[in-house]
Design an enzyme around this catalytic site. Structure first.
Site, mmCIF file in Angstrom:
data_model
loop_
_atom_site.group_PDB
_atom_site.id
_atom_site.type_symbol
_atom_site.label_atom_id
_atom_site.label_comp_id
_atom_site.label_asym_id
_atom_site.label_seq_id
_atom_site.Cartn_x
_atom_site.Cartn_y
_atom_site.Cartn_z
ATOM 1 N N CYS A 152 0.925 -1.278 0.102
ATOM 2 C CA CYS A 152 0.003 -0.001 -0.146
ATOM 3 C C CYS A 152 0.880 1.154 -0.177
ATOM 4 O O CYS A 152 1.916 1.326 0.836
ATOM 5 C CB CYS A 152 -1.225 0.042 1.171
ATOM 6 S SG CYS A 152 -2.224 -1.309 1.411
ATOM 7 N N ARG A 156 4.211 -0.515 -4.451
ATOM 8 C CA ARG A 156 3.459 -1.117 -3.321
ATOM 9 C C ARG A 156 2.309 -1.577 -3.380
ATOM 10 O O ARG A 156 2.026 -2.240 -2.190
ATOM 11 C CB ARG A 156 3.593 0.163 -2.178
ATOM 12 C CG ARG A 156 5.021 0.946 -2.270
ATOM 13 C CD ARG A 156 4.727 1.918 -1.277
ATOM 14 N NE ARG A 156 4.742 1.465 0.062
ATOM 15 C CZ ARG A 156 5.488 1.474 1.153
ATOM 16 N NH1 ARG A 156 6.927 1.425 0.614
ATOM 17 N NH2 ARG A 156 5.247 1.010 2.159
ATOM 18 N N LYS A 173 5.919 -4.461 -3.672
ATOM 19 C CA LYS A 173 7.490 -4.779 -3.600
ATOM 20 C C LYS A 173 7.776 -4.630 -2.285
ATOM 21 O O LYS A 173 8.959 -5.123 -1.962
ATOM 22 C CB LYS A 173 8.190 -3.536 -4.364
ATOM 23 C CG LYS A 173 9.445 -3.486 -4.219
ATOM 24 C CD LYS A 173 10.214 -2.856 -5.550
ATOM 25 C CE LYS A 173 11.635 -2.922 -5.770
ATOM 26 N NZ LYS A 173 11.987 -4.283 -6.119
ATOM 27 N N LYS A 195 12.664 -15.597 -10.084
ATOM 28 C CA LYS A 195 12.186 -14.539 -11.078
ATOM 29 C C LYS A 195 11.388 -14.989 -12.150
ATOM 30 O O LYS A 195 10.423 -14.446 -12.397
ATOM 31 C CB LYS A 195 13.902 -14.196 -11.721
ATOM 32 C CG LYS A 195 14.705 -13.047 -10.960
ATOM 33 C CD LYS A 195 14.269 -11.924 -10.568
ATOM 34 C CE LYS A 195 13.670 -11.942 -9.495
ATOM 35 N NZ LYS A 195 14.288 -11.497 -8.195
ATOM 36 N N TRP A 237 -2.525 -2.748 -1.574
ATOM 37 C CA TRP A 237 -2.391 -3.990 -2.073
ATOM 38 C C TRP A 237 -3.374 -4.839 -0.896
ATOM 39 O O TRP A 237 -3.349 -4.540 0.522
ATOM 40 C CB TRP A 237 -0.931 -4.402 -1.469
ATOM 41 C CG TRP A 237 -0.413 -5.880 -1.754
ATOM 42 C CD1 TRP A 237 -0.252 -6.364 -2.957
ATOM 43 C CD2 TRP A 237 -0.539 -6.946 -1.044
ATOM 44 N NE1 TRP A 237 0.249 -7.508 -2.787
ATOM 45 C CE2 TRP A 237 -0.085 -8.180 -1.702
ATOM 46 C CE3 TRP A 237 -0.856 -7.296 0.392
ATOM 47 C CZ2 TRP A 237 -0.112 -9.431 -0.976
ATOM 48 C CZ3 TRP A 237 -0.893 -8.348 1.164
ATOM 49 C CH2 TRP A 237 -0.427 -9.546 0.304
ATOM 50 N N GLY A 278 -0.703 -1.020 6.435
ATOM 51 C CA GLY A 278 -0.387 -1.824 7.389
ATOM 52 C C GLY A 278 -1.836 -2.895 7.944
ATOM 53 O O GLY A 278 -2.460 -3.197 7.025
ATOM 54 N N GLU A 334 17.384 -18.484 -7.370
ATOM 55 C CA GLU A 334 16.941 -16.822 -7.622
ATOM 56 C C GLU A 334 16.469 -17.041 -8.979
ATOM 57 O O GLU A 334 15.440 -16.196 -9.430
ATOM 58 C CB GLU A 334 18.151 -15.964 -7.562
ATOM 59 C CG GLU A 334 18.105 -14.597 -8.185
ATOM 60 C CD GLU A 334 16.811 -13.919 -7.146
ATOM 61 O OE1 GLU A 334 16.361 -14.305 -6.256
ATOM 62 O OE2 GLU A 334 16.443 -12.669 -7.800
ATOM 63 N N HIS A 388 16.361 -36.619 -5.982
ATOM 64 C CA HIS A 388 15.672 -37.186 -4.824
ATOM 65 C C HIS A 388 14.302 -36.613 -5.074
ATOM 66 O O HIS A 388 13.579 -36.691 -3.982
ATOM 67 C CB HIS A 388 16.414 -36.752 -3.759
ATOM 68 C CG HIS A 388 17.702 -37.255 -3.398
ATOM 69 N ND1 HIS A 388 18.261 -38.432 -2.758
ATOM 70 C CD2 HIS A 388 19.027 -36.589 -3.816
ATOM 71 C CE1 HIS A 388 19.368 -38.414 -3.130
ATOM 72 N NE2 HIS A 388 19.980 -37.563 -3.483
ATOM 73 N N GLU A 438 7.606 -15.649 -10.382
ATOM 74 C CA GLU A 438 7.022 -14.357 -10.078
ATOM 75 C C GLU A 438 6.409 -13.369 -11.195
ATOM 76 O O GLU A 438 5.684 -12.718 -10.925
ATOM 77 C CB GLU A 438 7.792 -13.477 -9.060
ATOM 78 C CG GLU A 438 9.043 -12.923 -9.451
ATOM 79 C CD GLU A 438 9.810 -12.126 -8.480
ATOM 80 O OE1 GLU A 438 9.219 -11.428 -7.374
ATOM 81 O OE2 GLU A 438 11.039 -12.051 -8.571
HETATM 82 C C1 F6R Z 1 11.595 -10.950 -5.575
HETATM 83 C C2 F6R Z 1 11.797 -9.735 -4.538
HETATM 84 C C3 F6R Z 1 11.261 -10.189 -3.135
HETATM 85 C C4 F6R Z 1 12.146 -9.347 -2.044
HETATM 86 C C5 F6R Z 1 11.654 -9.652 -0.666
HETATM 87 C C6 F6R Z 1 12.428 -8.981 0.223
HETATM 88 O O1 F6R Z 1 12.146 -10.510 -6.854
HETATM 89 O O2 F6R Z 1 11.787 -8.858 -4.568
HETATM 90 O O3 F6R Z 1 11.357 -11.750 -3.004
HETATM 91 O O4 F6R Z 1 13.467 -9.898 -2.143
HETATM 92 O O5 F6R Z 1 10.146 -9.299 -0.442
HETATM 93 O O6 F6R Z 1 12.208 -7.607 0.263
HETATM 94 P P1 F6R Z 1 13.241 -6.641 0.839
HETATM 95 O O7 F6R Z 1 14.636 -6.991 0.262
HETATM 96 O O8 F6R Z 1 12.853 -5.297 0.477
HETATM 97 O O9 F6R Z 1 13.545 -6.905 2.141
#
Ligand code: F6R
Length: 629
Positions: free
Chosen positions: A2, A27, A624, A506, A74, A101, A502, A525, A509
């Site tokens: 948000c 956000r 994010k 990527k 969000w 929040g 990772e 396994h 998501e």
């Molecule tokens: C994936 C991604 C998330 C963040 C996670 C932690 O591409 O961006 O998995 O890495 O939400 O966020 P931060 O680093 O801001 O604590």
């Protein structure tokens, strides 16, 4: 999660509100809304979907007024409908409020409020706060005839009655909030408050701005006030008054915001994610800049804030983070253990916050976070701090909550990361991990020569990152070929096991293709059962100690008819023979492979997502900055 914006000053508020919401859309993007006050009345405009949808509504029915709030949501409580969109109105148009929040006790409060005649129309926890504030205002500030009585109070009393009412409401909330509110009968003031969710105030010339972070302020002001937990601010056109719950009035510090407009604009790229992938030669350089000391063959950090004695006595390092940042912690584990021989543990912050693992007094915690606002990472840091351990932040966003609450830390200096999928922050986190490993190593067994060699390798890294980006066209071609597949495996070993995790994250998501990252040998396994001709396996297989082992794992996949995409060194000879598709990366020492190998995987995910028509910068269901548990 948000985004909140607010404006009070001489100009039309909606201009800043809309522009600010666009910058904060990362956000959350389930719905958005604004409220302005014009001629003593609220004008509320809401829309489900993106800020663009809200803008269309505002074009048809402009929101006039030089005070207002905006919100991009969000969804946590209640689906993404217009009625659940913020702002929420409390009482008989007494207050309009936006929130970031979670209010944990909203059900109890809702019931109590209904008994007093304050009914909620939405399914949100937020509307309860609006009704609660309205009920407290009505109780304190209403004249005997029932009308809101400004006349009954002197100017000073009017404000103190309002602040008392808001504080009384806040004292009943359990949970987290960044709140901004405007009042029909106090049209010259915005009140903001925070507990656990970020809020900043931008200081302009005869105008003030409110936002969840600094990005909406760029181009308007570079003076910023960070609100702390339990603080409330009364913001007018000309003044800011900050009141702490326990300490009363407190002096606020005006900081400098160090972001420029080019950093928050697309600059010719179709998506922020692609822009940020291509920024990596510079962001990696920025993470290294000023941190290599050839005379001492070590790394230098300005802000660790630990004594030499404390640093030397560290006998265990705990790295905690979430998501992509957690993957960089895994990379850090390999690096620190091999250079410094200190035992490292990598903990999901969401688990660590509720665990009570035995820890020696000389355990140090590093919280790794791009945003500096992730609620679980913050809670884990607080928990470790409470137990007396030094806590350090590895963080990108300057002035963020985690950066401020940690005892010290290291900034990534990667600039704002707008794309929801983290790219440049990840590689910068890995760079900082390498610097830390060098730093701790040189305090222990690592020789001067070995330190110097690592420094040379780190200094050459930006050039290698630049070279990695040359695979863009190749990854695009491969993505086009496999974008219709529904499952992918990502496999790597040692330093590149986190790279596999990772890469898989990527892809899933942003393209919604199911992908699993595994240590290459572990795939026998269980996950090997997934292999068929429609399930590509992406092998990260540059030269190194486990090269021939990974080649053997690749054979096992080929034997079962699975297509293989191999990320290999420039001078590879074996993997290229086996693989169906090959992506070349520069030859670098093993500890730097996770950085150069991450880049083709970012590009592969990006192109696969665009071929599938996905909204790369705003993937469904994600936000994010995860500021709720
Ligand atoms: C994936 C991604 C998330 C963040 C996670 C932690 O591409 O961006 O998995 O890495 O939400 O966020 P931060 O680093 O801001 O604590």
């Amino acid at each position: 999660m948000c985004g909140i914006v607010g404006y009070i000053g001489p100009y039309q508020a909606s201009d800043f509100l809309v522009e600010g919401l666009r910058r904060l859309e990362y956000r959350g993007y389930d719905s958005s809304g604004v409220v302005t006050i014009d001629d003593g009345e609220f004008t509320v405009t809401k829309s489900t979907g993106r800020v663009d949808d809200l803008v269309e509504k505002l074009k048809a029915h402009p929101a006039r007024g030089s005070i207002g709030l905006g919100h991009t949501r969000w969804a946590t409580h209640g689906p993404a409908t217009e009625v659940n969109a913020h702002p929420h109105i409390g009482g008989d148009n007494v207050v309009a409020l936006v929130h970031n929040g979670v209010i944990e006790n909203f059900r109890e409060l809702k019931q109590q409020l209904a008994e007093r005649g304050y009914y909620c129309k939405s399914a949100t926890d937020t509307e309860v706060v609006a009704q609660l504030v309205a009920s407290e205002i009505d109780a304190r500030c209403t004249a005997p005839n029932g009308a809101a009585s400004n006349a009954a109070f002197s100017a000073a009393d009017r404000y103190s009655a309002l602040v008392d009412a808001v504080q009384a409401a806040l004292s009943q909330l359990r949970g987290t909030y960044g709140l901004a509110m405007v009042f029909r009968d106090w049209p010259d003031v915005i009140i903001v408050a925070r507990l656990g969710s970020p809020l900043v105030i931008g200081v302009g010339d005869d105008e003030h701005f409110v936002a969840s972070d600094g990005s909406p302020l760029v181009g308007h002001t570079d003076r910023i006030v960070y609100l702390a937990d339990h603080e409330l601010a009364v913001v007018t056109t000309h003044s800011i008054r900050v009141i702490h719950r326990d300490e009363g009035d407190v002096r606020h510090k005006v900081n400098r915001l160090d972001i420029d407009t080019t950093q928050v604009e697309l600059g010719g790229f179709p998506h922020y994610m692609l822009k940020e992938i291509f920024e990596q030669p510079e962001t990696v350089t920025a993470a290294i800049r000023g941190r290599l000391n050839r005379d001492e063959a070590t790394a230098v950090f300005g802000g660790l804030n630990l004594t030499a004695q404390q640093l030397r006595s560290i006998d265990r390092v705990v790295l905690t983070a979430c998501g992509t940042s957690w993957h960089s912690a895994l990379v850090g584990e390999y690096m620190i253990e091999s250079f410094a021989r200190i035992p490292v543990e990598v903990e999901y912050a969401s688990e660590l916050r509720y665990r009570n693992p035995p820890m020696s007094p000389h355990t140090v915690l590093f919280a790794i976070t791009q945003s500096g606002e992730t609620i679980d990472t913050l809670a884990a840091l607080r928990e470790m701090k409470r137990k007396g351990h030094p806590t350090l932040a590895i963080c990108n966003v300057v002035g963020s909550t985690i950066a401020r609450e940690a005892d010290g830390g290291i900034y990534l200096h990667a600039g704002p990361e707008v794309g929801v999928a983290s790219t440049k922050a990840y590689t910068s986190q890995c760079v900082v991990m390498a610097l830390l490993a060098l730093y701790f190593g040189r305090m222990r067994d690592l020789s001067f020569d070995a330190g110097l060699r690592i420094i040379d390798e780190l200094a050459a890294l930006p050039k290698y990152v630049e070279e990695s980006l040359e695979c863009n066209n190749e990854t695009r071609r491969i993505a086009a070929k496999y974008a219709a597949c529904n499952n992918f495996l990502y496999l790597g070993r040692q330093f590149n096991f986190p790279t596999a995790l990772e890469g898989a994250l990527k892809l899933k998501e942003i393209s919604y293709i199911h992908a699993e990252g595994y240590p290459a040998a572990e795939m026998k396994h269980g996950p090997i059962a997934l292999v068929d001709k429609h399930t590509p396996s992406v092998f990260i297989v540059p030269q190194g100690g486990v090269y021939s082992k990974v080649i053997a794992n690749m054979e096992e996949i080929k034997a079962r008819g699975g297509p293989v995409i191999a990320v290999v060194d420039k001078d590879d000879s074996q993997a290229v023979e086996l693989a169906d598709e090959v992506i070349h990366i520069p030859t670098v020492p093993e500890f730097l492979q996770p950085i150069v190998a991450a880049i083709p995987l970012q590009l592969l995910a990006y192109h696969a997502a665009t071929f599938r028509g996905c909204d790369v910068d705003k993937p469904r269901n994600l936000a994010k900055s995860v500021t709720v548990e």
